[in-house]
Motif scaffolding. Sequence first.
Motif, short mmCIF file in Angstrom:
data_model
loop_
_atom_site.label_atom_id
_atom_site.label_comp_id
_atom_site.label_asym_id
_atom_site.label_seq_id
_atom_site.Cartn_x
_atom_site.Cartn_y
_atom_site.Cartn_z
N ARG A 1 29.46 -30.88 -8.81
CA ARG A 1 28.26 -30.05 -8.11
C ARG A 1 27.26 -29.22 -8.83
NH1 ARG A 1 28.75 -27.78 -3.29
NH2 ARG A 1 26.55 -27.69 -3.08
N LEU A 2 27.86 -29.21 -10.06
CA LEU A 2 27.26 -28.25 -11.21
C LEU A 2 26.56 -29.08 -12.43
CD1 LEU A 2 30.28 -25.83 -11.80
CD2 LEU A 2 28.36 -25.48 -10.46
N SER A 3 25.66 -28.60 -12.89
CA SER A 3 24.91 -29.36 -13.86
C SER A 3 25.75 -28.98 -15.28
CB SER A 3 23.53 -28.65 -14.29
OG SER A 3 23.66 -27.37 -14.70
N GLY A 4 25.34 -29.92 -16.22
CA GLY A 4 26.16 -29.88 -17.33
C GLY A 4 26.24 -28.21 -17.86
N GLY A 5 25.01 -27.90 -17.90
CA GLY A 5 24.98 -26.37 -18.64
C GLY A 5 25.78 -25.49 -17.70
N MET A 6 25.86 -25.55 -16.33
CA MET A 6 26.43 -24.54 -15.35
C MET A 6 28.17 -24.89 -15.85
SD MET A 6 24.19 -25.23 -11.94
CE MET A 6 24.41 -24.09 -10.90
N GLN A 7 28.44 -26.21 -16.09
CA GLN A 7 29.82 -26.52 -16.34
C GLN A 7 30.32 -25.68 -17.49
OE1 GLN A 7 31.24 -30.48 -16.02
NE2 GLN A 7 29.50 -31.11 -14.65
N GLN A 8 29.31 -25.89 -18.57
CA GLN A 8 29.56 -25.13 -19.80
C GLN A 8 29.50 -23.63 -19.82
OE1 GLN A 8 26.87 -26.35 -22.80
NE2 GLN A 8 28.24 -26.31 -24.16
N ARG A 9 28.93 -23.27 -19.04
CA ARG A 9 28.79 -21.53 -18.65
C ARG A 9 30.13 -21.25 -17.91
NH1 ARG A 9 23.69 -19.94 -15.61
NH2 ARG A 9 23.25 -22.12 -15.57
N VAL A 10 30.96 -22.01 -17.00
CA VAL A 10 32.17 -21.86 -16.45
C VAL A 10 33.10 -21.78 -17.60
CG1 VAL A 10 33.86 -22.61 -14.79
CG2 VAL A 10 31.35 -22.82 -14.31
N GLY A 11 32.97 -22.83 -18.50
CA GLY A 11 33.97 -22.97 -19.55
C GLY A 11 33.96 -21.77 -20.40
N ILE A 12 32.70 -21.15 -20.62
CA ILE A 12 32.78 -19.90 -21.34
C ILE A 12 33.12 -18.97 -20.70
CG2 ILE A 12 31.11 -18.50 -22.46
CD1 ILE A 12 29.23 -20.92 -22.97
N ALA A 13 32.73 -18.74 -19.47
CA ALA A 13 33.36 -17.58 -18.68
C ALA A 13 34.65 -17.55 -18.45
CB ALA A 13 32.76 -17.43 -17.26
N ARG A 14 35.48 -18.70 -18.29
CA ARG A 14 36.91 -18.86 -18.23
C ARG A 14 37.60 -18.37 -19.51
NH1 ARG A 14 39.22 -24.72 -17.27
NH2 ARG A 14 38.17 -25.02 -19.24
N ALA A 15 36.96 -18.57 -20.67
CA ALA A 15 37.37 -18.04 -22.13
C ALA A 15 37.30 -16.60 -22.27
CB ALA A 15 36.82 -19.00 -23.24
N PHE A 16 36.12 -16.18 -21.87
CA PHE A 16 35.92 -14.88 -22.06
C PHE A 16 36.84 -14.21 -21.04
CE2 PHE A 16 31.37 -14.68 -23.74
CZ PHE A 16 31.43 -15.67 -24.86
N ALA A 17 36.98 -14.48 -19.77
CA ALA A 17 37.88 -13.87 -18.85
C ALA A 17 39.04 -13.64 -19.45
CB ALA A 17 37.86 -14.75 -17.62
N ILE A 18 39.82 -14.58 -20.02
CA ILE A 18 41.30 -14.98 -20.43
C ILE A 18 41.27 -13.71 -21.55
CG2 ILE A 18 42.83 -16.40 -21.63
CD1 ILE A 18 41.85 -18.55 -19.87
N ASP A 19 40.14 -13.80 -22.79
CA ASP A 19 40.15 -12.74 -23.43
C ASP A 19 41.28 -12.91 -24.75
OD1 ASP A 19 39.10 -10.58 -24.93
OD2 ASP A 19 40.04 -9.14 -23.66
N PRO A 20 41.66 -13.82 -25.10
CA PRO A 20 42.56 -14.26 -25.95
C PRO A 20 42.32 -13.57 -27.50
CG PRO A 20 41.28 -16.05 -25.91
CD PRO A 20 40.79 -15.28 -25.05
N PRO A 21 43.39 -13.07 -28.17
CA PRO A 21 42.94 -12.65 -29.49
C PRO A 21 42.21 -13.52 -30.52
CG PRO A 21 45.39 -12.46 -28.81
CD PRO A 21 44.57 -13.08 -28.01
N ILE A 22 42.65 -15.17 -30.29
CA ILE A 22 41.86 -15.83 -30.96
C ILE A 22 40.82 -16.84 -30.21
CG2 ILE A 22 42.06 -17.84 -32.95
CD1 ILE A 22 44.67 -16.66 -33.40
N MET A 23 39.68 -16.87 -30.39
CA MET A 23 38.93 -17.69 -29.53
C MET A 23 38.50 -18.86 -30.32
SD MET A 23 36.43 -16.63 -26.53
CE MET A 23 36.00 -15.05 -26.08
N LEU A 24 38.19 -20.07 -29.84
CA LEU A 24 38.12 -21.21 -30.57
C LEU A 24 36.72 -21.97 -29.65
CD1 LEU A 24 41.60 -22.47 -30.94
CD2 LEU A 24 40.15 -21.24 -32.66
N LEU A 25 35.45 -21.69 -30.09
CA LEU A 25 34.60 -22.18 -29.57
C LEU A 25 33.90 -23.40 -30.07
CD1 LEU A 25 32.81 -18.69 -29.37
CD2 LEU A 25 34.37 -19.72 -27.65
N ASP A 26 33.94 -24.78 -29.10
CA ASP A 26 33.49 -25.87 -29.74
C ASP A 26 31.93 -26.14 -29.12
OD1 ASP A 26 33.04 -28.34 -31.01
OD2 ASP A 26 34.76 -29.01 -30.20
N GLU A 27 31.01 -25.80 -29.97
CA GLU A 27 29.62 -25.97 -29.65
C GLU A 27 29.65 -25.37 -28.20
OE1 GLU A 27 27.56 -29.56 -30.76
OE2 GLU A 27 29.09 -30.12 -31.83
#
Length: 256
Positions: free
Chosen positions: A136-162
Amino acid sequence: MTKPNASVELNAITKSYGSTTIIGDTSITINDGEFVSLLGPSGCGKSTILKMIAGLASPSTGTVSAGNEEIKGPGPDRGMVFQDHALLPWMTARGNIDFGLRSARPSLSKTERADITRTHLEQVGLTDAAERRPARLSGGMQQRVGIARAFAIDPPIMLLDEPFGALDALTRRELQLQLLNIWEASHRTVVMVTHDVDEAILLSDRVLVMSKSPEATIITDIPVNLPRPRHELSEDASVEAETTALRKRMLHLLEH
Ligand SMILES: Nc1ncnc2c1ncn2[C@@H]1O[C@H](COP(=O)(O)OP(=O)(O)OP(=O)(O)O)[C@@H](O)[C@H]1O
Ligand SMILES: [Mg+2]
Protein backbone atom coordinates in the motif's frame (compact mmCIF):
# COMPACT_ATOMS: atom_id res chain seq x y z
CA MET A 1 35.40 1.32 23.92
CA THR A 2 37.48 2.19 20.88
CA LYS A 3 35.63 2.75 17.64
CA PRO A 4 36.04 -0.26 15.32
CA ASN A 5 37.89 0.38 12.09
CA ALA A 6 35.28 0.84 9.37
CA SER A 7 37.50 0.62 6.30
CA VAL A 8 36.64 -1.57 3.32
CA GLU A 9 39.02 -3.32 0.99
CA LEU A 10 38.48 -5.32 -2.19
CA ASN A 11 41.73 -7.01 -3.01
CA ALA A 12 42.23 -8.23 -6.61
CA ILE A 13 38.67 -9.52 -6.92
CA THR A 14 36.91 -10.90 -9.98
CA LYS A 15 33.32 -12.12 -10.31
CA SER A 16 32.12 -14.64 -12.86
CA TYR A 17 28.71 -16.10 -13.56
CA GLY A 18 29.12 -19.27 -15.58
CA SER A 19 31.76 -18.60 -18.22
CA THR A 20 31.30 -14.82 -18.17
CA THR A 21 33.64 -12.72 -16.08
CA ILE A 22 31.36 -9.83 -15.17
CA ILE A 23 33.94 -7.99 -13.05
CA GLY A 24 37.59 -8.19 -14.09
CA ASP A 25 40.56 -7.75 -11.76
CA THR A 26 39.54 -4.94 -9.39
CA SER A 27 40.99 -3.55 -6.19
CA ILE A 28 39.35 -0.82 -4.12
CA THR A 29 40.35 0.68 -0.80
CA ILE A 30 37.83 2.79 1.10
CA ASN A 31 39.09 4.49 4.22
CA ASP A 32 37.27 4.63 7.52
CA GLY A 33 34.84 7.54 7.38
CA GLU A 34 35.11 8.09 3.65
CA PHE A 35 32.13 8.68 1.34
CA VAL A 36 32.77 6.92 -1.96
CA SER A 37 30.42 6.66 -4.94
CA LEU A 38 30.43 4.04 -7.66
CA LEU A 39 29.37 5.31 -11.05
CA GLY A 40 29.13 3.15 -14.15
CA PRO A 41 27.01 1.77 -17.00
CA SER A 42 24.05 -0.50 -16.28
CA GLY A 43 25.09 -4.12 -15.72
CA CYS A 44 28.77 -3.40 -15.01
CA GLY A 45 28.57 -4.96 -11.55
CA LYS A 46 27.96 -2.06 -9.15
CA SER A 47 25.26 -3.84 -7.16
CA THR A 48 27.40 -6.97 -7.17
CA ILE A 49 30.28 -5.05 -5.58
CA LEU A 50 27.97 -3.70 -2.84
CA LYS A 51 26.59 -7.20 -2.23
CA MET A 52 30.13 -8.51 -1.83
CA ILE A 53 30.82 -5.87 0.81
CA ALA A 54 27.48 -6.67 2.46
CA GLY A 55 28.50 -10.33 2.55
CA LEU A 56 25.57 -11.40 0.35
CA ALA A 57 27.77 -12.45 -2.58
CA SER A 58 31.35 -13.64 -2.69
CA PRO A 59 34.04 -12.84 -5.23
CA SER A 60 35.13 -15.61 -7.62
CA THR A 61 38.75 -14.77 -6.87
CA GLY A 62 40.34 -12.28 -4.48
CA THR A 63 39.19 -11.16 -1.06
CA VAL A 64 36.87 -8.55 0.41
CA SER A 65 37.43 -7.25 3.91
CA ALA A 66 35.88 -4.78 6.33
CA GLY A 67 37.91 -3.38 9.21
CA ASN A 68 40.85 -5.54 8.06
CA GLU A 69 38.85 -8.74 8.54
CA GLU A 70 37.80 -10.90 5.63
CA ILE A 71 34.05 -10.79 5.04
CA LYS A 72 32.37 -14.18 5.36
CA GLY A 73 28.75 -13.07 5.45
CA PRO A 74 26.44 -10.24 6.53
CA GLY A 75 27.16 -8.52 9.85
CA PRO A 76 25.81 -5.70 12.04
CA ASP A 77 28.80 -3.52 11.09
CA ARG A 78 27.37 -3.18 7.56
CA GLY A 79 23.92 -2.03 6.48
CA MET A 80 22.53 -1.90 2.99
CA VAL A 81 19.79 0.05 1.24
CA PHE A 82 18.82 -2.14 -1.71
CA GLN A 83 18.01 -0.97 -5.20
CA ASP A 84 14.64 -2.75 -4.90
CA HIS A 85 13.91 -1.69 -1.27
CA ALA A 86 13.81 -5.29 0.07
CA LEU A 87 11.06 -4.66 2.63
CA LEU A 88 9.26 -7.45 4.41
CA PRO A 89 5.84 -7.44 2.70
CA TRP A 90 3.85 -8.65 5.71
CA MET A 91 5.12 -5.88 7.97
CA THR A 92 4.09 -2.23 8.08
CA ALA A 93 6.54 0.61 7.41
CA ARG A 94 6.99 0.96 11.17
CA GLY A 95 7.30 -2.81 11.57
CA ASN A 96 10.04 -3.03 8.94
CA ILE A 97 12.19 -0.44 10.72
CA ASP A 98 11.50 -1.94 14.14
CA PHE A 99 12.39 -5.41 12.87
CA GLY A 100 15.62 -4.12 11.33
CA LEU A 101 16.55 -2.48 14.62
CA ARG A 102 15.68 -5.58 16.64
CA SER A 103 17.91 -7.75 14.42
CA ALA A 104 20.85 -5.36 14.13
CA ARG A 105 20.84 -3.77 17.59
CA PRO A 106 19.39 -6.34 20.00
CA SER A 107 20.53 -4.36 23.05
CA LEU A 108 17.93 -1.61 22.43
CA SER A 109 14.80 -1.64 24.56
CA LYS A 110 11.34 -1.66 23.02
CA THR A 111 10.86 2.01 23.96
CA GLU A 112 14.21 3.00 22.46
CA ARG A 113 13.32 1.19 19.24
CA ALA A 114 9.95 2.93 19.12
CA ASP A 115 11.60 6.35 19.59
CA ILE A 116 14.24 5.76 16.92
CA THR A 117 11.63 4.38 14.51
CA ARG A 118 9.35 7.37 15.04
CA THR A 119 12.18 9.87 14.48
CA HIS A 120 13.32 8.22 11.27
CA LEU A 121 9.84 7.80 9.83
CA GLU A 122 9.33 11.50 10.47
CA GLN A 123 12.64 12.39 8.81
CA VAL A 124 11.56 10.73 5.57
CA GLY A 125 8.04 12.16 5.78
CA LEU A 126 6.23 8.88 6.42
CA THR A 127 4.64 9.44 9.82
CA ASP A 128 1.15 9.22 8.36
CA ALA A 129 1.95 6.06 6.41
CA ALA A 130 3.62 4.25 9.33
CA GLU A 131 0.95 1.58 9.65
CA ARG A 132 0.78 0.68 5.95
CA ARG A 133 2.28 -2.44 4.45
CA PRO A 134 4.62 -2.14 1.41
CA ALA A 135 1.85 -3.16 -1.03
CA ARG A 136 0.00 0.00 0.00
CA LEU A 137 3.05 2.28 -0.39
CA SER A 138 4.28 3.80 -3.66
CA GLY A 139 7.72 2.77 -4.96
CA GLY A 140 9.22 6.02 -3.70
CA MET A 141 7.64 5.56 -0.28
CA GLN A 142 9.01 2.01 -0.07
CA GLN A 143 12.41 3.37 -0.93
CA ARG A 144 12.11 5.94 1.86
CA VAL A 145 11.26 3.15 4.34
CA GLY A 146 14.42 1.33 3.22
CA ILE A 147 16.46 4.49 3.74
CA ALA A 148 14.87 5.18 7.14
CA ARG A 149 15.62 1.61 8.20
CA ALA A 150 19.30 1.91 7.28
CA PHE A 151 19.67 5.33 8.95
CA ALA A 152 17.89 4.03 12.07
CA ILE A 153 20.24 1.06 12.35
CA ASP A 154 23.16 3.44 11.90
CA PRO A 155 25.89 0.90 11.05
CA PRO A 156 29.56 1.92 10.81
CA ILE A 157 29.53 1.01 7.11
CA MET A 158 26.56 2.03 4.97
CA LEU A 159 26.01 0.54 1.54
CA LEU A 160 23.54 2.45 -0.59
CA ASP A 161 22.41 1.04 -3.93
CA GLU A 162 20.83 3.90 -5.86
CA PRO A 163 19.04 4.93 -2.68
CA PHE A 164 17.32 7.91 -4.25
CA GLY A 165 16.63 6.35 -7.66
CA ALA A 166 12.84 6.13 -7.61
CA LEU A 167 12.09 9.42 -5.86
CA ASP A 168 10.64 12.64 -7.20
CA ALA A 169 13.16 15.47 -7.58
CA LEU A 170 12.11 17.33 -4.43
CA THR A 171 12.15 14.31 -2.09
CA ARG A 172 15.39 13.23 -3.68
CA ARG A 173 17.04 16.54 -2.92
CA GLU A 174 15.66 16.56 0.63
CA LEU A 175 17.03 13.10 1.36
CA GLN A 176 20.37 13.86 -0.27
CA LEU A 177 20.77 16.86 2.01
CA GLN A 178 19.67 14.81 4.99
CA LEU A 179 22.23 12.13 4.18
CA LEU A 180 24.81 14.88 3.79
CA ASN A 181 23.93 16.26 7.25
CA ILE A 182 24.06 12.86 8.90
CA TRP A 183 27.33 12.05 7.19
CA GLU A 184 28.95 15.38 8.01
CA ALA A 185 27.97 14.97 11.66
CA SER A 186 29.26 11.41 12.00
CA HIS A 187 31.64 10.65 9.10
CA ARG A 188 30.69 7.02 8.83
CA THR A 189 31.92 4.99 5.89
CA VAL A 190 29.53 5.12 2.95
CA VAL A 191 29.69 3.32 -0.39
CA MET A 192 26.94 4.55 -2.69
CA VAL A 193 25.97 3.43 -6.19
CA THR A 194 24.39 6.14 -8.28
CA HIS A 195 23.64 7.04 -11.88
CA ASP A 196 23.43 10.71 -11.00
CA VAL A 197 26.67 12.59 -11.57
CA ASP A 198 25.50 15.63 -9.58
CA GLU A 199 24.48 13.47 -6.66
CA ALA A 200 27.92 11.82 -6.67
CA ILE A 201 29.64 15.23 -6.69
CA LEU A 202 27.43 16.70 -3.97
CA LEU A 203 28.00 13.83 -1.55
CA SER A 204 31.29 12.09 -2.23
CA ASP A 205 34.92 12.39 -1.21
CA ARG A 206 35.79 10.19 -4.18
CA VAL A 207 33.99 8.88 -7.22
CA LEU A 208 35.03 5.56 -8.75
CA VAL A 209 34.03 5.25 -12.40
CA MET A 210 33.59 1.75 -13.80
CA SER A 211 33.92 0.43 -17.36
CA LYS A 212 31.36 -1.77 -19.11
CA SER A 213 30.95 -5.48 -18.42
CA PRO A 214 32.34 -8.07 -19.20
CA GLU A 215 35.57 -7.65 -17.30
CA ALA A 216 34.33 -4.38 -15.87
CA THR A 217 36.73 -2.60 -13.55
CA ILE A 218 37.43 0.80 -12.01
CA ILE A 219 38.81 2.99 -14.78
CA THR A 220 39.18 6.22 -12.82
CA ASP A 221 39.29 7.31 -9.22
CA ILE A 222 38.24 10.95 -9.04
CA PRO A 223 38.73 12.91 -5.82
CA VAL A 224 36.03 15.51 -5.15
CA ASN A 225 37.95 18.24 -3.40
CA LEU A 226 35.03 20.59 -2.82
CA PRO A 227 34.88 22.29 0.58
CA ARG A 228 32.64 20.86 3.30
CA PRO A 229 30.14 21.21 4.78
CA ARG A 230 28.35 21.13 1.43
CA HIS A 231 24.80 21.87 2.45
CA GLU A 232 23.96 22.78 -1.14
CA LEU A 233 26.05 23.03 -4.24
CA SER A 234 27.88 26.26 -3.55
CA GLU A 235 27.51 29.51 -5.43
CA ASP A 236 31.15 30.39 -4.89
CA ALA A 237 32.63 30.88 -8.37
CA SER A 238 35.69 28.67 -7.93
CA VAL A 239 33.61 25.90 -6.37
CA GLU A 240 31.13 26.19 -9.22
CA ALA A 241 33.92 25.98 -11.79
CA GLU A 242 35.35 22.90 -10.08
CA THR A 243 31.90 21.29 -9.96
CA THR A 244 31.37 21.93 -13.66
CA ALA A 245 34.77 20.46 -14.49
CA LEU A 246 34.06 17.34 -12.42
CA ARG A 247 30.63 16.91 -14.01
CA LYS A 248 32.12 17.19 -17.52
CA ARG A 249 34.86 14.72 -16.76
CA MET A 250 32.48 12.15 -15.31
CA LEU A 251 29.93 12.46 -18.10
CA HIS A 252 32.70 12.13 -20.67
CA LEU A 253 33.98 8.94 -19.00
CA LEU A 254 30.48 7.47 -18.87
CA GLU A 255 29.79 8.26 -22.49
CA HIS A 256 33.03 6.83 -23.88
N1 LIG B 1 22.86 -14.13 -9.69
C1 LIG B 1 23.29 -13.82 -10.93
N2 LIG B 1 23.43 -14.76 -11.87
C2 LIG B 1 23.85 -14.46 -13.11
N3 LIG B 1 24.19 -13.23 -13.51
C3 LIG B 1 24.05 -12.24 -12.62
C4 LIG B 1 23.60 -12.47 -11.28
N4 LIG B 1 23.59 -11.29 -10.62
C5 LIG B 1 24.01 -10.36 -11.51
N5 LIG B 1 24.28 -10.93 -12.71
C6 LIG B 1 24.81 -10.24 -13.89
O1 LIG B 1 25.96 -9.53 -13.50
C7 LIG B 1 26.03 -8.28 -14.15
C8 LIG B 1 26.19 -7.18 -13.13
O2 LIG B 1 25.00 -7.06 -12.37
P1 LIG B 1 24.79 -5.88 -11.32
O3 LIG B 1 23.41 -6.01 -10.81
O4 LIG B 1 25.88 -5.90 -10.34
O5 LIG B 1 24.93 -4.60 -12.26
P2 LIG B 1 24.74 -3.05 -11.92
O6 LIG B 1 25.99 -2.36 -12.32
O7 LIG B 1 24.27 -2.88 -10.54
O8 LIG B 1 23.59 -2.63 -12.95
P3 LIG B 1 22.40 -1.53 -12.80
O9 LIG B 1 23.05 -0.21 -12.95
O10 LIG B 1 21.49 -1.85 -13.94
O11 LIG B 1 21.76 -1.74 -11.47
C9 LIG B 1 24.78 -8.16 -15.00
O12 LIG B 1 25.12 -8.49 -16.32
C10 LIG B 1 23.85 -9.17 -14.41
O13 LIG B 1 22.99 -9.70 -15.39
MG1 LIG C 1 22.50 -2.24 -9.70
